[in-house]
Scaffold this motif. Sequence first.
Motif, PDB file in Angstrom:
ATOM      1  N   UNK A   1       0.836  -1.216   0.000  1.00 45.70           N
ATOM      2  CA  UNK A   1       0.000   0.000   0.000  1.00 45.70           C
ATOM      3  C   UNK A   1       0.861   1.252   0.000  1.00 45.70           C
ATOM      4  N   UNK A   2       1.904   1.188   0.815  1.00 42.78           N
ATOM      5  CA  UNK A   2       2.799   2.344   0.829  1.00 42.78           C
ATOM      6  C   UNK A   2       3.467   2.523  -0.528  1.00 42.78           C
ATOM      7  N   UNK A   3       3.839   1.380  -1.136  1.00 45.95           N
ATOM      8  CA  UNK A   3       4.451   1.473  -2.463  1.00 45.95           C
ATOM      9  C   UNK A   3       3.478   2.083  -3.468  1.00 45.95           C
ATOM     10  N   UNK A   4       2.241   1.630  -3.411  1.00 48.47           N
ATOM     11  CA  UNK A   4       1.235   2.186  -4.334  1.00 48.47           C
ATOM     12  C   UNK A   4       1.028   3.667  -4.052  1.00 48.47           C
ATOM     13  N   UNK A   5       0.964   4.007  -2.745  1.00 52.74           N
ATOM     14  CA  UNK A   5       0.780   5.410  -2.377  1.00 52.74           C
ATOM     15  C   UNK A   5       1.970   6.250  -2.823  1.00 52.74           C
ATOM     16  N   UNK A   6       3.152   5.681  -2.561  1.00 54.12           N
ATOM     17  CA  UNK A   6       4.349   6.414  -2.992  1.00 54.12           C
ATOM     18  C   UNK A   6       4.415   6.522  -4.506  1.00 54.12           C
ATOM     19  N   UNK A   7       4.022   5.444  -5.171  1.00 52.29           N
ATOM     20  CA  UNK A   7       4.023   5.495  -6.624  1.00 52.29           C
ATOM     21  C   UNK A   7       3.051   6.546  -7.133  1.00 52.29           C
ATOM     22  N   UNK A   8       1.887   6.564  -6.483  1.00 54.40           N
ATOM     23  CA  UNK A   8       0.891   7.571  -6.876  1.00 54.40           C
ATOM     24  C   UNK A   8       1.398   8.980  -6.587  1.00 54.40           C
ATOM     25  N   UNK A   9       1.973   9.125  -5.382  1.00 56.09           N
ATOM     26  CA  UNK A   9       2.502  10.452  -5.039  1.00 56.09           C
ATOM     27  C   UNK A   9       3.649  10.832  -5.965  1.00 56.09           C
ATOM     28  N   UNK A  10       4.498   9.849  -6.300  1.00 53.01           N
ATOM     29  CA  UNK A  10       5.615  10.118  -7.201  1.00 53.01           C
ATOM     30  C   UNK A  10       5.105  10.575  -8.565  1.00 53.01           C
ATOM     31  N   UNK A  11       4.079   9.856  -9.072  1.00 48.30           N
ATOM     32  CA  UNK A  11       3.532  10.253 -10.364  1.00 48.30           C
ATOM     33  C   UNK A  11       2.900  11.639 -10.284  1.00 48.30           C
ATOM     34  N   UNK A  12       2.220  11.901  -9.149  1.00 47.17           N
ATOM     35  CA  UNK A  12       1.603  13.232  -8.983  1.00 47.17           C
ATOM     36  C   UNK A  12       2.667  14.322  -8.925  1.00 47.17           C
ATOM     37  N   UNK A  13       3.698  14.055  -8.103  1.00 47.19           N
ATOM     38  CA  UNK A  13       4.769  15.060  -7.967  1.00 47.19           C
ATOM     39  C   UNK A  13       5.514  15.214  -9.286  1.00 47.19           C
ATOM     40  N   UNK A  14       5.741  14.085  -9.957  1.00 43.41           N
ATOM     41  CA  UNK A  14       6.421  14.146 -11.256  1.00 43.41           C
ATOM     42  C   UNK A  14       5.610  14.964 -12.248  1.00 43.41           C
ATOM     43  N   UNK A  15       4.295  14.726 -12.260  1.00 45.32           N
ATOM     44  CA  UNK A  15       3.441  15.523 -13.143  1.00 45.32           C
ATOM     45  C   UNK A  15       3.449  16.996 -12.778  1.00 45.32           C
ATOM     46  N   UNK A  16       3.441  17.245 -11.450  1.00 47.51           N
ATOM     47  CA  UNK A  16       3.485  18.645 -11.016  1.00 47.51           C
ATOM     48  C   UNK A  16       4.802  19.302 -11.421  1.00 47.51           C
ATOM     49  N   UNK A  17       5.908  18.586 -11.215  1.00 52.83           N
ATOM     50  CA  UNK A  17       7.223  19.149 -11.573  1.00 52.83           C
ATOM     51  C   UNK A  17       7.312  19.382 -13.078  1.00 52.83           C
ATOM     52  N   UNK A  18       6.752  18.450 -13.868  1.00 55.40           N
ATOM     53  CA  UNK A  18       6.754  18.660 -15.317  1.00 55.40           C
ATOM     54  C   UNK A  18       5.928  19.873 -15.710  1.00 55.40           C
ATOM     55  N   UNK A  19       4.877  20.135 -14.947  1.00 56.64           N
ATOM     56  CA  UNK A  19       4.014  21.285 -15.272  1.00 56.64           C
ATOM     57  C   UNK A  19       4.538  22.590 -14.719  1.00 56.64           C
ATOM     58  N   UNK A  20       5.479  22.511 -13.774  1.00 59.00           N
ATOM     59  CA  UNK A  20       5.982  23.751 -13.174  1.00 59.00           C
ATOM     60  C   UNK A  20       6.754  24.570 -14.199  1.00 59.00           C
ATOM     61  N   UNK A  21       6.596  25.906 -14.139  1.00 52.68           N
ATOM     62  CA  UNK A  21       7.398  26.761 -15.036  1.00 52.68           C
ATOM     63  C   UNK A  21       8.800  27.015 -14.495  1.00 52.68           C
ATOM     64  N   UNK A  22       9.169  26.335 -13.400  1.00 50.26           N
ATOM     65  CA  UNK A  22      10.472  26.528 -12.774  1.00 50.26           C
ATOM     66  C   UNK A  22      11.398  25.367 -13.132  1.00 50.26           C
ATOM     67  N   UNK A  23      12.622  25.658 -13.539  1.00 51.04           N
ATOM     68  CA  UNK A  23      13.564  24.572 -13.864  1.00 51.04           C
ATOM     69  C   UNK A  23      13.831  23.678 -12.642  1.00 51.04           C
ATOM     70  N   UNK A  24      13.767  22.356 -12.862  1.00 53.15           N
ATOM     71  CA  UNK A  24      14.009  21.361 -11.813  1.00 53.15           C
ATOM     72  C   UNK A  24      14.948  20.315 -12.375  1.00 53.15           C
ATOM     73  N   UNK A  25      15.864  19.820 -11.511  1.00 52.45           N
ATOM     74  CA  UNK A  25      16.835  18.850 -11.993  1.00 52.45           C
ATOM     75  C   UNK A  25      17.169  17.838 -10.900  1.00 52.45           C
ATOM     76  N   UNK A  26      17.556  16.640 -11.357  1.00 49.02           N
ATOM     77  CA  UNK A  26      18.091  15.593 -10.487  1.00 49.02           C
ATOM     78  C   UNK A  26      19.484  15.251 -11.007  1.00 49.02           C
ATOM     79  N   UNK A  27      20.424  15.064 -10.067  1.00 50.03           N
ATOM     80  CA  UNK A  27      21.809  14.759 -10.436  1.00 50.03           C
ATOM     81  C   UNK A  27      22.266  13.491  -9.725  1.00 50.03           C
ATOM     82  N   UNK A  28      23.239  12.865 -10.346  1.00 53.58           N
ATOM     83  CA  UNK A  28      23.942  11.797  -9.660  1.00 53.58           C
ATOM     84  C   UNK A  28      24.736  12.410  -8.504  1.00 53.58           C
TER      85      UNK A  28
END
Length: 853
Positions: A235-262
């Motif tokens: 359930x937590x995985x599903x919730x996290x997956x859902x939240x991740x997809x939501x946050x990912x969608x939000x970050x993609x929609x944001x007009x602010x540059x966002x980045x992830x680095x190694x």
Amino acid sequence: MPGDIRTDAARGGSRDTTDSIGSAVRRDRKAIFGLRNPLKAGVSLAAVSLLAGVAPVAALDLTTMQAEMSVATSDVIQVAVFAGIMGAALLSAIWLIRERGRIAADNLELRGRLAEQNTALQRAESLLNLNDQRLVVWMKDRAKPDVVGSLGLAAGVPEERATFLAFGRWLMARSASQLERAIAELREKGRTFELVVETQRGSLLEAHGRNSASNAIVRFVSLSDAQTEHARLRAEHISLQSEYETIRGLIDALPMPFWLREIEGRLRWVNPAYAAAVETGETADVVRDGKELLPTSVRDAIAARHRDGKLFEQTVSTVIHGDRRLFSVVDYAGREGIAGIATDRTEIETVREELRKVQRSHSETLDQLTTAVAIFDAHEKLRFYNQAFQKLWDLDVAFLDSAPANALLLDRLRTDGRIPEQPEWRRWKEGVLSAYRAVQSQEDWWHLPDGRTIRVVANPHPAGGVTWVFENLTERMDLESRYNAAVRVQGETLDNLAEGVAVFGPDGRLRLSNPSFAKLWGLPEELARPDTHIKAIRAACELTAKDSPWAGFAADVTGFADERRDRRGQVEMNDGAVLRYALINLPNGQVMITFVDVTDTVNVERALKDKNEALQMADQLKNDFVQHVSYELRSPLTNIIGFTELLSLPDTGPLLQRQREYLDHIGSSSSVLLTIVNDILDLATVDAGIMELDIGEVDVDRIVKQSAELIAERLREHGIELDVDLSAAPQRFRADEHRVRQVLFNLLSNAVNYAPDGSRITLACRGKGGLIEFSVTDEGPGIPAEVLDTVYRRFESRANGGRRRGAGLGLSIVKSFVELHGGQVEISTGKGRGTTVTCRFPSEPDAMRPAAE
């Protein structure tokens, strides 16, 4: 042949019988095949069999009987029918016995199967109850579902069917919403599901949705500890997956540059805003090419910050699409990677800077106001005050800068005695502070103990807080009082003025006039009243003046003049009086006309003009006489001096002592007279404005010595010493050497005339601030104060303790020549302390200035 006939009849009867039996058989077949009851079918089959068996026998018997004897047809039919019925009954009985045995066997088999099904059902229900699960089954032809099994109360699941089916009562809201949505898709679209739902007690259940051809089944299963933990993680995985997809969608929609680095700093993922900022279409291309948004110095600063284990949060500048932009960068380093976001703050900083400028401008503007202003926030704390506020209440700046509360400020003013004491102080203060809870502005008047009257306005802010405005109306009220008094005084003054005053409005009607106006123009009382039109006044006044100006007055008053401007003039009356008028345009469109009787003044002015003309003629005659006489005297004086010097020469012949003394007196007197004549000529030249200076280099030492030699004889005659101080003097300066020598000679001559015998005269020269100062000091009696104002007048000669009276031109010559050079003369004197005359010459005269007369 009767036998033949019977035979045919028998045959005919036989055919009829056969047809009847066939019809009966057909009817029985129809009945047999049309019946659904097996028993009835069996009886019909027996009847058919009986008839089939009887029919050949009947035919055989009929044939035999026809052959052997003659039997009646009806008897045969009856016998045959009876035999058929009996045979059918026998066959039916046999068939029924067999069918009954078969049905009994089938029933026995069905009872066994039913017992087995009941046993299986009981075993299934036992298994369902044993596994702590519950089924909800929706049949295709029924809307009401069946509920089977039990989950137990420990899981927080209700046993009652209706309560159980109301999922929102015992499941968490999120789980209930997911379950109802999944059941709806299961029943409508046949979409199976597997969910983990959470009860309101915190227990977890698995919900499996399946669909068959005729049923829709949802199974709820209680979980063991391991299964619960697995389900919780799932359930937590599903919730996290859902939240991740939501946050990912939000970050993609944001007009602010966002980045992830190694963790090493290499780009791993960016959002579309980052790609747009670096002018790349796809995010994958940005990651592949490693395009950086921030400059190298900023990335190095971020890396240094992360090495210290700290969050990087700073506003940096970078170039986006060719423009310099400000970004607020937040970069976080975790164990497995780095995440960062950049918020464009260019517009915010621009607006913030504009806001600061506006606030600074407002503060500076409020500081320049004479009205006291104080702004309190929603917590009743002082946030701003202007200088007028501090001066009004005379409070310490440190106390005001500490942001005191409004209540504390009122208490401080009360303690200092700056606001009036109230009978009920607490209630009065609460009334004042009620402005923070008001919607509209409040106004009050405070009469302070020092006599001032303050108008207090409280303007509440929409977001909380109050702006207090303290307007000192003491001066205004005093001015109003003075104004009212001035209006009354003005009315009385106008009524008692000898000057006539009339004020006309834009409509041409009289607004105000005084009695002198009517008296000067001889107007009747009804015409001097307010609201009288200027046309009527003009008609009356034009009869009393020689050249009446009232046509112009009417044009100016009624606005028909080409230009509104003030003008003055005078008019002569028929009786010989002269009135001087002034037309003044007032700001409010009105016109004021004043009249003054200047008859006496005009007469005096005329007399003065005549006298002035006579004086000017006399002055001109004097100047002409002086110039003529001066030029006429110079030649004889030159001859006298020349012959005196010639007689003094040894070659001329011996002279007696007395004769030599006479010649000396003649020479000295002639020189004095020549000097006076030259001075008069110089002054006449200065007055005529035709004197020109011969500017050149003047040697200070030489000119001082020459001036001293000219006065040396008189110094020796009276035993006077001359001290010359040139220690601070420059070597030379630019001026007219001849005129400077005349100035020094006149100063020394004047000092010798007033210095006592055996005294000392000082001649000093020094350079000071671009000026050359010559000062001559004597030890004489000084110049009296009443004489000091006339020392520069020409021909004003007074002894004042001097040895002889001169022509009164010495200081006049000095002042004229010094001012021609652009300098000035200053006299310092006093009774008993001598006199010092200082002449200041510019070291570089730029232009010749007019001299004083």
